[in-house]
Design a protein around this motif. Structure first.
Motif, PDB file in Angstrom:
ATOM      1  N   ALA A   1       0.697  -1.515   0.278  1.00  0.00           N
ATOM      2  CA  ALA A   1      -0.178   0.115   0.055  1.00  0.00           C
ATOM      3  C   ALA A   1       0.907   1.023  -0.242  1.00  0.00           C
ATOM      4  O   ALA A   1       0.098   2.025  -0.638  1.00  0.00           O
ATOM      5  CB  ALA A   1      -0.967   0.069   1.699  1.00  0.00           C
ATOM      6  N   ASN A   2       2.183   1.535   0.367  1.00  0.00           N
ATOM      7  CA  ASN A   2       2.798   1.981   0.497  1.00  0.00           C
ATOM      8  C   ASN A   2       4.457   2.519  -0.241  1.00  0.00           C
ATOM      9  O   ASN A   2       4.793   2.806   0.011  1.00  0.00           O
ATOM     10  CB  ASN A   2       3.460   2.485   1.624  1.00  0.00           C
ATOM     11  N   ALA A   3       4.408   1.197  -1.745  1.00  0.00           N
ATOM     12  CA  ALA A   3       5.224   0.983  -1.902  1.00  0.00           C
ATOM     13  C   ALA A   3       5.780   2.387  -3.404  1.00  0.00           C
ATOM     14  O   ALA A   3       4.298   3.103  -3.917  1.00  0.00           O
ATOM     15  CB  ALA A   3       4.934   0.156  -2.815  1.00  0.00           C
ATOM     16  N   ALA A   4       6.762   2.721  -2.832  1.00  0.00           N
ATOM     17  CA  ALA A   4       7.106   3.973  -4.027  1.00  0.00           C
ATOM     18  C   ALA A   4       7.533   3.367  -5.717  1.00  0.00           C
ATOM     19  O   ALA A   4       8.221   2.478  -5.707  1.00  0.00           O
ATOM     20  CB  ALA A   4       7.644   4.687  -3.230  1.00  0.00           C
ATOM     21  N   LEU A   5       7.017   4.628  -5.819  1.00  0.00           N
ATOM     22  CA  LEU A   5       7.446   4.404  -7.557  1.00  0.00           C
ATOM     23  C   LEU A   5       7.599   5.956  -7.986  1.00  0.00           C
ATOM     24  O   LEU A   5       8.572   6.981  -7.410  1.00  0.00           O
ATOM     25  CB  LEU A   5       6.242   5.149  -8.492  1.00  0.00           C
ATOM     26  N   VAL A   6       9.576   5.107  -8.177  1.00  0.00           N
ATOM     27  CA  VAL A   6      10.192   6.001  -8.986  1.00  0.00           C
ATOM     28  C   VAL A   6      11.151   6.322 -10.109  1.00  0.00           C
ATOM     29  O   VAL A   6      10.997   4.625 -10.479  1.00  0.00           O
ATOM     30  CB  VAL A   6      12.318   5.373  -7.701  1.00  0.00           C
ATOM     31  N   VAL A   7      10.900   7.414 -10.282  1.00  0.00           N
ATOM     32  CA  VAL A   7      10.625   7.440 -11.956  1.00  0.00           C
ATOM     33  C   VAL A   7      11.392   8.583 -11.741  1.00  0.00           C
ATOM     34  O   VAL A   7      12.620   9.657 -11.515  1.00  0.00           O
ATOM     35  CB  VAL A   7       9.777   8.185 -12.162  1.00  0.00           C
ATOM     36  N   ILE A   8      12.750   8.026 -13.082  1.00  0.00           N
ATOM     37  CA  ILE A   8      14.186   8.550 -13.323  1.00  0.00           C
ATOM     38  C   ILE A   8      14.671   9.020 -14.242  1.00  0.00           C
ATOM     39  O   ILE A   8      14.467   8.326 -14.884  1.00  0.00           O
ATOM     40  CB  ILE A   8      15.573   6.742 -12.493  1.00  0.00           C
TER      41      ILE A   8
ATOM     42  N   ALA B   1      -2.013   5.741 -11.943  1.00  0.00           N
ATOM     43  CA  ALA B   1      -2.213   4.681 -10.358  1.00  0.00           C
ATOM     44  C   ALA B   1      -1.559   4.971  -9.651  1.00  0.00           C
ATOM     45  O   ALA B   1      -2.527   4.689  -7.978  1.00  0.00           O
ATOM     46  CB  ALA B   1      -1.409   3.253 -11.007  1.00  0.00           C
ATOM     47  N   TRP B   2      -0.073   5.247  -9.458  1.00  0.00           N
ATOM     48  CA  TRP B   2       0.198   5.566  -7.690  1.00  0.00           C
ATOM     49  C   TRP B   2      -0.096   6.759  -7.327  1.00  0.00           C
ATOM     50  O   TRP B   2      -0.613   6.664  -6.595  1.00  0.00           O
ATOM     51  CB  TRP B   2       1.843   5.943  -8.491  1.00  0.00           C
ATOM     52  N   GLN B   3      -0.492   8.136  -8.365  1.00  0.00           N
ATOM     53  CA  GLN B   3      -0.689   9.324  -7.480  1.00  0.00           C
ATOM     54  C   GLN B   3      -2.436   8.713  -7.115  1.00  0.00           C
ATOM     55  O   GLN B   3      -3.166   9.720  -6.773  1.00  0.00           O
ATOM     56  CB  GLN B   3      -0.140  10.770  -8.983  1.00  0.00           C
ATOM     57  N   GLY B   4      -3.292   8.160  -8.231  1.00  0.00           N
ATOM     58  CA  GLY B   4      -4.822   8.076  -8.301  1.00  0.00           C
ATOM     59  C   GLY B   4      -4.854   7.164  -6.711  1.00  0.00           C
ATOM     60  O   GLY B   4      -6.413   7.013  -5.814  1.00  0.00           O
ATOM     61  N   SER B   5      -3.755   6.191  -5.940  1.00  0.00           N
ATOM     62  CA  SER B   5      -4.110   5.749  -5.065  1.00  0.00           C
ATOM     63  C   SER B   5      -3.620   5.927  -3.995  1.00  0.00           C
ATOM     64  O   SER B   5      -3.761   5.813  -2.603  1.00  0.00           O
ATOM     65  CB  SER B   5      -3.277   3.621  -5.118  1.00  0.00           C
TER      66      SER B   5
ATOM     67  N   PRO C   1       2.867   7.098  -2.696  1.00  0.00           N
ATOM     68  CA  PRO C   1       3.884   7.437  -2.990  1.00  0.00           C
ATOM     69  C   PRO C   1       5.116   7.651  -3.918  1.00  0.00           C
ATOM     70  O   PRO C   1       5.564   6.256  -4.496  1.00  0.00           O
ATOM     71  CB  PRO C   1       5.577   7.421  -1.688  1.00  0.00           C
ATOM     72  N   VAL C   2       5.213   9.206  -4.681  1.00  0.00           N
ATOM     73  CA  VAL C   2       6.172   8.696  -6.177  1.00  0.00           C
ATOM     74  C   VAL C   2       7.128   9.558  -6.111  1.00  0.00           C
ATOM     75  O   VAL C   2       7.510  10.704  -4.982  1.00  0.00           O
ATOM     76  CB  VAL C   2       4.657   9.715  -6.906  1.00  0.00           C
ATOM     77  N   VAL C   3       8.619   8.897  -6.229  1.00  0.00           N
ATOM     78  CA  VAL C   3       9.829   9.851  -6.417  1.00  0.00           C
ATOM     79  C   VAL C   3      10.139  10.244  -7.704  1.00  0.00           C
ATOM     80  O   VAL C   3      10.367   9.037  -8.800  1.00  0.00           O
ATOM     81  CB  VAL C   3      10.588   9.135  -5.746  1.00  0.00           C
ATOM     82  N   PHE C   4      10.400  11.402  -8.083  1.00  0.00           N
ATOM     83  CA  PHE C   4      11.010  11.945  -9.176  1.00  0.00           C
ATOM     84  C   PHE C   4      11.956  12.253  -9.418  1.00  0.00           C
ATOM     85  O   PHE C   4      12.785  13.137  -8.134  1.00  0.00           O
ATOM     86  CB  PHE C   4       9.773  13.160 -10.148  1.00  0.00           C
ATOM     87  N   VAL C   5      12.759  11.931  -9.691  1.00  0.00           N
ATOM     88  CA  VAL C   5      14.493  11.523  -9.579  1.00  0.00           C
ATOM     89  C   VAL C   5      14.893  12.634 -10.889  1.00  0.00           C
ATOM     90  O   VAL C   5      14.776  12.579 -12.320  1.00  0.00           O
ATOM     91  CB  VAL C   5      15.010  10.709  -9.403  1.00  0.00           C
ATOM     92  N   ARG C   6      15.758  13.674 -11.392  1.00  0.00           N
ATOM     93  CA  ARG C   6      16.167  14.887 -11.983  1.00  0.00           C
ATOM     94  C   ARG C   6      17.731  14.067 -11.557  1.00  0.00           C
ATOM     95  O   ARG C   6      18.262  14.240 -11.256  1.00  0.00           O
ATOM     96  CB  ARG C   6      16.537  15.878 -12.295  1.00  0.00           C
TER      97      ARG C   6
ATOM     98  N   ILE D   1      10.365  -0.458  -3.914  1.00  0.00           N
ATOM     99  CA  ILE D   1      10.143   0.497  -4.770  1.00  0.00           C
ATOM    100  C   ILE D   1      10.138  -0.483  -6.345  1.00  0.00           C
ATOM    101  O   ILE D   1      10.586  -1.269  -6.335  1.00  0.00           O
ATOM    102  CB  ILE D   1      11.186   1.413  -4.571  1.00  0.00           C
ATOM    103  N   VAL D   2       9.622   0.485  -6.945  1.00  0.00           N
ATOM    104  CA  VAL D   2       8.905  -0.471  -8.544  1.00  0.00           C
ATOM    105  C   VAL D   2      10.054   1.564  -9.047  1.00  0.00           C
ATOM    106  O   VAL D   2       9.544   2.616  -8.821  1.00  0.00           O
ATOM    107  CB  VAL D   2       7.751   0.003  -8.634  1.00  0.00           C
ATOM    108  N   LEU D   3      10.202   0.746  -9.974  1.00  0.00           N
ATOM    109  CA  LEU D   3      11.308   1.739 -11.001  1.00  0.00           C
ATOM    110  C   LEU D   3      11.547   1.663 -12.145  1.00  0.00           C
ATOM    111  O   LEU D   3      10.716   0.619 -13.486  1.00  0.00           O
ATOM    112  CB  LEU D   3      12.933   1.092 -10.658  1.00  0.00           C
TER     113      LEU D   3
END
Length: 198
Positions: A5-12, A42-46, A49-54, A120-122
């Protein structure tokens, strides 16, 4: 597959600079961005957490990801989605100058541990570079890692001894190394979306 339920999506590193084909060469997986967008939604709708990496290359470098260059900016579909999770403290922006998202600011590991996140989901760019490096380090740090192979892409590459590898060959090698080595489970976007919706 179970998605916490708290898995983080990491957008690299989904940045405009990776669209400069003359610098990077031929890419693979033209559907990667569509899958990334679906996963962010899907992550934001649920409420997950979402991590944006730059990635921030040095200002004086030739890299299209350098500070002050338009390539430093996130691609439009990512920028349009940033900020949706901030009101719940469920979004983080990490800036890095090396391959691993765990060597950036603020400290990703500290943020994840502080939130009690173990999975985490990468997704993102590039499969065999920053994505693979981050997955390996995450595995070493004890996270359960899902590596969404069709929500990322890379580029053909030349190496030593005159060897070359296509983007698809590099992606397959990364997938085999990560899952075979126990660093991550390699999955598809559809599998993750279905599991996250259960």
């Amino acid at each position: 597959m179970e998605i916490a339920a708290n898995a983080a999506l990491v957008v690299i590193d989904v940045q405009k600079g990776f669209e400069e084909e003359e610098f990077w060469g031929r890419r693979n997986n033209p559907g990667a961005e569509r899958n990334m967008a679906a996963l962010i939604d899907a992550w934001q709708g649920s409420g997950r957490p979402v991590v944006f990496v730059r990635h921030e290359s040095a200002a004086g470098s030739r890299s299209p990801l350098r500070r002050g260059h338009t390539g430093h900016d996130f691609k439009d579909f990512v920028e349009e989605r940033r900020g949706r999770g901030q009101d719940r403290g469920r979004e983080l922006l990490v800036t890095k100058s090396v391959n691993s998202a765990f060597y950036g600011e603020p400290d990703l590991d500290a943020w994840l541990k502080g939130a009690g996140i173990e999975q985490i989901v990468l997704v993102g760019i590039q499969t065999n570079m920053c994505n693979e490096t981050t997955a390996r380090m995450a595995g070493n740090l004890g996270y359960r890692v899902l590596f969404v192979l069709d929500a990322m892409h890379t580029f053909d590459l030349a190496g030593p001894f005159g060897w070359t590898a296509t983007a698809d060959e590099l992606s397959r090698a990364t997938a085999v190394s990560l899952e075979g080595g126990g660093f991550a489970r390699v999955v598809t976007a559809q599998e993750v979306l279905e599991a996250a919706g259960r």
